[in-house]
Design a protein around this motif. Sequence first.
Motif, PDB file in Angstrom:
ATOM      1  N   VAL A 163      23.272  31.441 125.017  1.00 16.61           N
ATOM      2  CA  VAL A 163      23.557  32.489 124.033  1.00 16.61           C
ATOM      3  C   VAL A 163      24.239  31.883 122.821  1.00 16.61           C
ATOM      4  O   VAL A 163      25.021  30.935 122.931  1.00 16.61           O
ATOM      5  CB  VAL A 163      24.451  33.594 124.652  1.00 16.61           C
ATOM      6  CG1 VAL A 163      25.747  33.014 125.199  1.00 16.61           C
ATOM      7  CG2 VAL A 163      24.736  34.704 123.646  1.00 16.61           C
ATOM      8  N   VAL A 164      23.910  32.395 121.648  1.00 17.63           N
ATOM      9  CA  VAL A 164      24.663  32.111 120.429  1.00 17.63           C
ATOM     10  C   VAL A 164      25.089  33.437 119.820  1.00 17.63           C
ATOM     11  O   VAL A 164      24.391  34.449 119.939  1.00 17.63           O
ATOM     12  CB  VAL A 164      23.850  31.294 119.391  1.00 17.63           C
ATOM     13  CG1 VAL A 164      23.519  29.921 119.924  1.00 17.63           C
ATOM     14  CG2 VAL A 164      22.606  32.031 118.960  1.00 17.63           C
ATOM     15  N   GLN A 165      26.246  33.436 119.204  1.00 19.71           N
ATOM     16  CA  GLN A 165      26.808  34.631 118.585  1.00 19.71           C
ATOM     17  C   GLN A 165      26.652  34.541 117.077  1.00 19.71           C
ATOM     18  O   GLN A 165      27.001  33.514 116.473  1.00 19.71           O
ATOM     19  CB  GLN A 165      28.290  34.761 118.929  1.00 19.71           C
ATOM     20  CG  GLN A 165      29.014  35.900 118.229  1.00 19.71           C
ATOM     21  CD  GLN A 165      28.728  37.243 118.857  1.00 19.71           C
ATOM     22  OE1 GLN A 165      28.915  37.417 120.047  1.00 19.71           O
ATOM     23  NE2 GLN A 165      28.275  38.208 118.057  1.00 19.71           N
ATOM     24  N   ILE A 166      26.120  35.586 116.474  1.00 16.74           N
ATOM     25  CA  ILE A 166      26.082  35.696 115.014  1.00 16.74           C
ATOM     26  C   ILE A 166      27.013  36.826 114.606  1.00 16.74           C
ATOM     27  O   ILE A 166      26.810  37.975 114.995  1.00 16.74           O
ATOM     28  CB  ILE A 166      24.663  35.975 114.492  1.00 16.74           C
ATOM     29  CG1 ILE A 166      23.711  34.838 114.853  1.00 16.74           C
ATOM     30  CG2 ILE A 166      24.686  36.186 112.973  1.00 16.74           C
ATOM     31  CD1 ILE A 166      22.286  35.037 114.373  1.00 16.74           C
ATOM     32  N   ASN A 167      28.055  36.494 113.846  1.00 15.75           N
ATOM     33  CA  ASN A 167      28.959  37.501 113.291  1.00 15.75           C
ATOM     34  C   ASN A 167      28.591  37.740 111.834  1.00 15.75           C
ATOM     35  O   ASN A 167      28.595  36.810 111.031  1.00 15.75           O
ATOM     36  CB  ASN A 167      30.414  37.055 113.401  1.00 15.75           C
ATOM     37  CG  ASN A 167      30.916  37.032 114.837  1.00 15.75           C
ATOM     38  OD1 ASN A 167      31.465  36.047 115.291  1.00 15.75           O
ATOM     39  ND2 ASN A 167      30.717  38.114 115.564  1.00 15.75           N
ATOM     40  N   THR A 168      28.277  38.980 111.497  1.00 12.63           N
ATOM     41  CA  THR A 168      27.768  39.309 110.165  1.00 12.63           C
ATOM     42  C   THR A 168      28.864  39.690 109.183  1.00 12.63           C
ATOM     43  O   THR A 168      28.562  40.011 108.033  1.00 12.63           O
ATOM     44  CB  THR A 168      26.764  40.470 110.266  1.00 12.63           C
ATOM     45  OG1 THR A 168      27.424  41.633 110.804  1.00 12.63           O
ATOM     46  CG2 THR A 168      25.581  40.100 111.152  1.00 12.63           C
ATOM     47  N   GLY A 169      30.132  39.705 109.617  1.00 14.11           N
ATOM     48  CA  GLY A 169      31.190  40.122 108.709  1.00 14.11           C
ATOM     49  C   GLY A 169      31.055  41.592 108.381  1.00 14.11           C
ATOM     50  O   GLY A 169      31.057  42.442 109.271  1.00 14.11           O
ATOM     51  N   THR A 170      30.901  41.929 107.102  1.00 15.51           N
ATOM     52  CA  THR A 170      30.722  43.334 106.720  1.00 15.51           C
ATOM     53  C   THR A 170      29.265  43.765 106.814  1.00 15.51           C
ATOM     54  O   THR A 170      28.947  44.916 106.555  1.00 15.51           O
ATOM     55  CB  THR A 170      31.217  43.577 105.281  1.00 15.51           C
ATOM     56  OG1 THR A 170      30.497  42.718 104.387  1.00 15.51           O
ATOM     57  CG2 THR A 170      32.704  43.300 105.160  1.00 15.51           C
ATOM     58  N   GLY A 171      28.377  42.859 107.167  1.00 13.62           N
ATOM     59  CA  GLY A 171      26.963  43.184 107.257  1.00 13.62           C
ATOM     60  C   GLY A 171      26.671  44.106 108.429  1.00 13.62           C
ATOM     61  O   GLY A 171      27.279  43.994 109.492  1.00 13.62           O
ATOM     62  N   CYS A 172      25.705  44.989 108.261  1.00  9.49           N
ATOM     63  CA  CYS A 172      25.412  46.004 109.277  1.00  9.49           C
ATOM     64  C   CYS A 172      24.139  45.715 110.055  1.00  9.49           C
ATOM     65  O   CYS A 172      23.656  46.566 110.792  1.00  9.49           O
ATOM     66  CB  CYS A 172      25.319  47.384 108.624  1.00  9.49           C
ATOM     67  SG  CYS A 172      24.022  47.524 107.373  1.00  9.49           S
ATOM     68  N   HIS A 173      23.576  44.511 109.916  1.00 10.82           N
ATOM     69  CA  HIS A 173      22.330  44.177 110.609  1.00 10.82           C
ATOM     70  C   HIS A 173      22.119  42.670 110.586  1.00 10.82           C
ATOM     71  O   HIS A 173      22.724  41.964 109.781  1.00 10.82           O
ATOM     72  CB  HIS A 173      21.137  44.853 109.925  1.00 10.82           C
ATOM     73  CG  HIS A 173      20.957  44.388 108.511  1.00 10.82           C
ATOM     74  ND1 HIS A 173      21.650  44.949 107.460  1.00 10.82           N
ATOM     75  CD2 HIS A 173      20.211  43.385 107.969  1.00 10.82           C
ATOM     76  CE1 HIS A 173      21.323  44.329 106.338  1.00 10.82           C
ATOM     77  NE2 HIS A 173      20.458  43.358 106.617  1.00 10.82           N
ATOM     78  N   LEU A 174      21.273  42.205 111.460  1.00  8.32           N
ATOM     79  CA  LEU A 174      20.800  40.829 111.395  1.00  8.32           C
ATOM     80  C   LEU A 174      19.605  40.769 110.460  1.00  8.32           C
ATOM     81  O   LEU A 174      18.892  41.766 110.293  1.00  8.32           O
ATOM     82  CB  LEU A 174      20.383  40.347 112.789  1.00  8.32           C
ATOM     83  CG  LEU A 174      21.479  40.287 113.850  1.00  8.32           C
ATOM     84  CD1 LEU A 174      20.885  39.938 115.209  1.00  8.32           C
ATOM     85  CD2 LEU A 174      22.566  39.294 113.468  1.00  8.32           C
ATOM     86  N   ASP A 175      19.373  39.596 109.850  1.00  6.86           N
ATOM     87  CA  ASP A 175      18.170  39.427 109.050  1.00  6.86           C
ATOM     88  C   ASP A 175      17.432  38.177 109.516  1.00  6.86           C
ATOM     89  O   ASP A 175      17.915  37.433 110.382  1.00  6.86           O
ATOM     90  CB  ASP A 175      18.477  39.394 107.548  1.00  6.86           C
ATOM     91  CG  ASP A 175      19.367  38.219 107.130  1.00  6.86           C
ATOM     92  OD1 ASP A 175      19.314  37.161 107.788  1.00  6.86           O
ATOM     93  OD2 ASP A 175      20.091  38.346 106.133  1.00  6.86           O
ATOM     94  N   ALA A 176      16.261  37.942 108.959  1.00  2.00           N
ATOM     95  CA  ALA A 176      15.402  36.867 109.433  1.00  2.00           C
ATOM     96  C   ALA A 176      16.032  35.491 109.248  1.00  2.00           C
ATOM     97  O   ALA A 176      15.865  34.599 110.088  1.00  2.00           O
ATOM     98  CB  ALA A 176      14.053  36.933 108.721  1.00  2.00           C
ATOM     99  N   ALA A 177      16.767  35.291 108.155  1.00  2.00           N
ATOM    100  CA  ALA A 177      17.399  33.999 107.906  1.00  2.00           C
ATOM    101  C   ALA A 177      18.469  33.706 108.953  1.00  2.00           C
ATOM    102  O   ALA A 177      18.642  32.551 109.384  1.00  2.00           O
ATOM    103  CB  ALA A 177      18.002  33.970 106.501  1.00  2.00           C
TER     104      ALA A 177
END
Length: 286
Positions: free
Chosen positions: A149-163
């Motif tokens: 598993v890897v964790q992506i934290n988006t900060g204030t972002g409300c979704h993941l994106d392709a990049a």
Amino acid sequence: MCVTCGCSDDSNAKIANLETGESVTIHVNGNSHHSHTHTLPDGTVITHSHSHEDNHEASQIHAKIHGKTISLEQDILAKNNLIAAQNRGWFKGRNILALNLMSSPGAGKTTLLTHTIHDLKNNLTISVIEGDQETINDAKKIQETGCKVVQINTGTGCHLDAAMIERGLQQLNPPLDSVVMIENVGNLVCPALFDLGENLKVVILSVTEGEDKPIKYPHMFRASEIMILTKIDLLPYVQFDVQKCIEYAQQVNPHIQIFQVSALTGTGLENWYEWLAKRVANMSNI
């Protein structure tokens, strides 16, 4: 930046690899600073600058001056879709089934995911990209199953994106002939708008949320091939009309496939597992 709500104007996403302890920052925006001059109709000359630290109000003023709101949205989505197409090719070349799991916060995505990994670990190789605004709490729960598993934290972002997914896959490095589960940020709006390169979208809805969610958030349910209705063990204790919910979902998306499950008791999970196994078996034909 999210073209719908303007999130991520001042944030960078972070990817954490729990196995190595490595943390990588993704710079969401392009050029961090620029200045330019405008001449208003009355002859007044205004020079102003922008950086990734500009607030939402400044962004709105900038959009009004330049009149670029629509083209900006098109540019962002076009760039995202290009990277998503590359991700899709990456998955296909490695015979990997990629699922984008979406829901509102607290619907039970992580609980369903941990049970799925635990129950199928002898039959399927599953890796996870975990998306949250902050913390690595859910990634730790996934890691306890023995899953990569890897964790992506988006900060204030409300979704993941392709990049973000592209960079996350570099850290995750899932094996050939496997499954990648992408647990998106809890949100029933923006995640449906962004193609990540996944094979399909799965929307997860709990019986604690209200049966009218499919018609309140139609794009999410229209974009999803699968709807998983979770926490059905709570039906005796909540006011939730299952049949009405199913009707609403099918009204929005007549082709949506629906599973009713309880991760707590295990009820209905065998149907979800059977579907998943068949989908993996058919990957060579996709």
